[in-house]
Design an enzyme around this catalytic site. Structure first.
Site, PDB file in Angstrom:
ATOM      1  N   GLU A 110      45.160  45.760  27.018  1.00 10.63           N
ATOM      2  CA  GLU A 110      44.599  46.974  27.598  1.00 10.63           C
ATOM      3  C   GLU A 110      45.439  47.444  28.782  1.00 10.63           C
ATOM      4  O   GLU A 110      46.348  46.742  29.243  1.00 10.63           O
ATOM      5  CB  GLU A 110      43.163  46.726  28.060  1.00 10.63           C
ATOM      6  CG  GLU A 110      43.046  45.674  29.142  1.00 10.63           C
ATOM      7  CD  GLU A 110      41.606  45.273  29.418  1.00 10.63           C
ATOM      8  OE1 GLU A 110      41.229  45.223  30.599  1.00 10.63           O
ATOM      9  OE2 GLU A 110      40.861  45.002  28.452  1.00 10.63           O
ATOM     10  N   HIS A 112      41.050  37.998  27.660  1.00  9.84           N
ATOM     11  CA  HIS A 112      40.861  38.388  26.265  1.00  9.84           C
ATOM     12  C   HIS A 112      41.862  37.674  25.365  1.00  9.84           C
ATOM     13  O   HIS A 112      42.990  37.393  25.786  1.00  9.84           O
ATOM     14  CB  HIS A 112      41.044  39.900  26.093  1.00  9.84           C
ATOM     15  CG  HIS A 112      40.218  40.723  27.028  1.00  9.84           C
ATOM     16  ND1 HIS A 112      38.849  40.649  27.078  1.00  9.84           N
ATOM     17  CD2 HIS A 112      40.580  41.627  27.973  1.00  9.84           C
ATOM     18  CE1 HIS A 112      38.396  41.486  27.994  1.00  9.84           C
ATOM     19  NE2 HIS A 112      39.434  42.082  28.554  1.00  9.84           N
ATOM     20  N   HIS A 118      41.939  38.532  34.593  1.00 11.10           N
ATOM     21  CA  HIS A 118      41.811  39.765  35.351  1.00 11.10           C
ATOM     22  C   HIS A 118      40.358  40.046  35.701  1.00 11.10           C
ATOM     23  O   HIS A 118      39.435  39.454  35.139  1.00 11.10           O
ATOM     24  CB  HIS A 118      42.371  40.955  34.544  1.00 11.10           C
ATOM     25  CG  HIS A 118      41.648  41.166  33.245  1.00 11.10           C
ATOM     26  ND1 HIS A 118      41.916  40.434  32.108  1.00 11.10           N
ATOM     27  CD2 HIS A 118      40.655  42.023  32.899  1.00 11.10           C
ATOM     28  CE1 HIS A 118      41.123  40.826  31.124  1.00 11.10           C
ATOM     29  NE2 HIS A 118      40.345  41.795  31.584  1.00 11.10           N
ATOM     30  N   ARG A 140      34.356  35.225  29.519  1.00 10.76           N
ATOM     31  CA  ARG A 140      34.015  35.281  30.934  1.00 10.76           C
ATOM     32  C   ARG A 140      34.206  33.902  31.563  1.00 10.76           C
ATOM     33  O   ARG A 140      33.587  32.923  31.147  1.00 10.76           O
ATOM     34  CB  ARG A 140      32.563  35.757  31.072  1.00 10.76           C
ATOM     35  CG  ARG A 140      32.140  36.147  32.468  1.00 10.76           C
ATOM     36  CD  ARG A 140      30.693  36.609  32.486  1.00 10.76           C
ATOM     37  NE  ARG A 140      30.489  37.826  31.720  1.00 10.76           N
ATOM     38  CZ  ARG A 140      29.520  37.982  30.824  1.00 10.76           C
ATOM     39  NH1 ARG A 140      28.688  37.013  30.562  1.00 10.76           N
ATOM     40  NH2 ARG A 140      29.400  39.129  30.181  1.00 10.76           N
TER      41      ARG A 140
END
Length: 303
Positions: free
Chosen positions: A106, A89, A164, A184
């Site tokens: 996150e 991200h 991740h 992605r």
């Protein structure tokens, strides 16, 4: 606004890698089998939290708060019936066409994990961004990925820019910045419901991916100071794990309470609000509530 503990109705999302575990564990409802994500607190154009109790029952949380979509957090339950894509991200330096930051830092709290469950958590030691970029371009970057075996009760902090992926057989709670921007990098050759390969974002992902040391991650995770019992205290959010019975006080910001185990009652001004595991409550600012029962819960606050 009338203030009271507001139980939020989840927003279900079908995912190619989902399963029915969120239905059987937490009683989440969805009109499809592969329930991959249950968005527990969401204020986004495509997904809105609806209040499930009290005088505001049936109303959107955004309407009560009059915040539009400028809301700091997005909170989910995720279940991986299959492994998720390898992804990354951006941080707040990347914006959309309107100038809105797309940053997504996150954290994951592991609620349930199969014996052999693992996650991809960054790059192996010694793998630089240059090496990783070369391997990705060649389509042979699997050897660069760091795999970590996980078990229930563990917490993993994922700063923007960290590569991740969630492996198969995991139920977790994800607390993140309010962004759904994902680049992605690899998806195991899967095809979508239209029989097409899922879209990859190689250039965008490599543009924001970087190698982190464990010390760097911990420094970001507790950039606003370490607190005992706190799972993260960064410039985006603060998250702690609590055990009832307990007293929760909010100050000038709301708290989101995510019940991950047990059941009980929230008491406020003599009123009682029952909960069970899998429920999420929005606790407005400047409130004191008592949480009774035998349970564990995550308490998340925005910065």
């Amino acid at each position: 606004m009338i203030k009271y503990p507001m139980r939020l109705e989840p927003y279900p999302r079908e995912m190619i890698w989902g399963s029915n575990r969120l239905k059987t564990k937490f009683g989440k409802e969805a009109p499809f089998e592969k329930l991959g994500e249950s968005w527990e607190l969401t204020v986004r154009p495509e997904a809105q939290s609806v209040i499930g109790n009290g005088v505001y029952a049936g109303k959107k949380l955004s309407d009560i708060l009059e915040c539009g979509y400028d809301f700091p957090l997005l909170i989910k339950f995720i279940n991986s019936g299959d492994r998720l894509s390898v992804q990354v991200h951006p941080d707040d330096n990347i914006t959309d066409k309107d100038g809105t930051p797309l940053g997504k830092t996150e954290m994951w709290y592991i609620i349930e994990a199969e014996d052999d469950a693992h996650i991809i958590y960054g790059l192996n030691s010694g793998v630089t961004k240059e090496v990783f970029t070369h391997l990705v371009r060649q389509g042979h970057f699997d050897e660069a990925l760091r795999r970590v075996h996980v078990k229930a009760g563990e917490c993993y902090f994922i700063p923007a820019g960290q590569v991740h992926a969630i492996g198969k057989g995991i139920v977790l709670c994800e607390i993140q910045q309010n962004s759904d921007t994902t680049y992605r990098l690899y998806d195991y050759g899967r095809i979508d419901k239209n029989c097409l390969p899922r879209t990859l974002h190689i250039d965008e992902g490599l543009g924001v991916a970087r190698a982190f040391s464990d010390d760097e991650i911990e420094a970001i995770r507790y950039s606003d100071g370490y607190k005992e019992g706190c799972l993260a205290n960064c410039d985006k959010f603060e998250v702690s794990l609590q055990i009832a019975p307990s007293i929760l006080k909010t100050d000038n910001s709301f708290s989101a309470v995510i019940f991950i185990e047990g059941r009980g009652e929230i008491v406020h001004d003599g009123d009682i609000y029952a909960f069970k595991e899998g429920d999420t409550f929005y606790i407005p600012e400047d409130m004191t509530v008592e949480i009774k029962g035998s349970c564990k819960y995550l308490c998340a606050k925005a910065k």
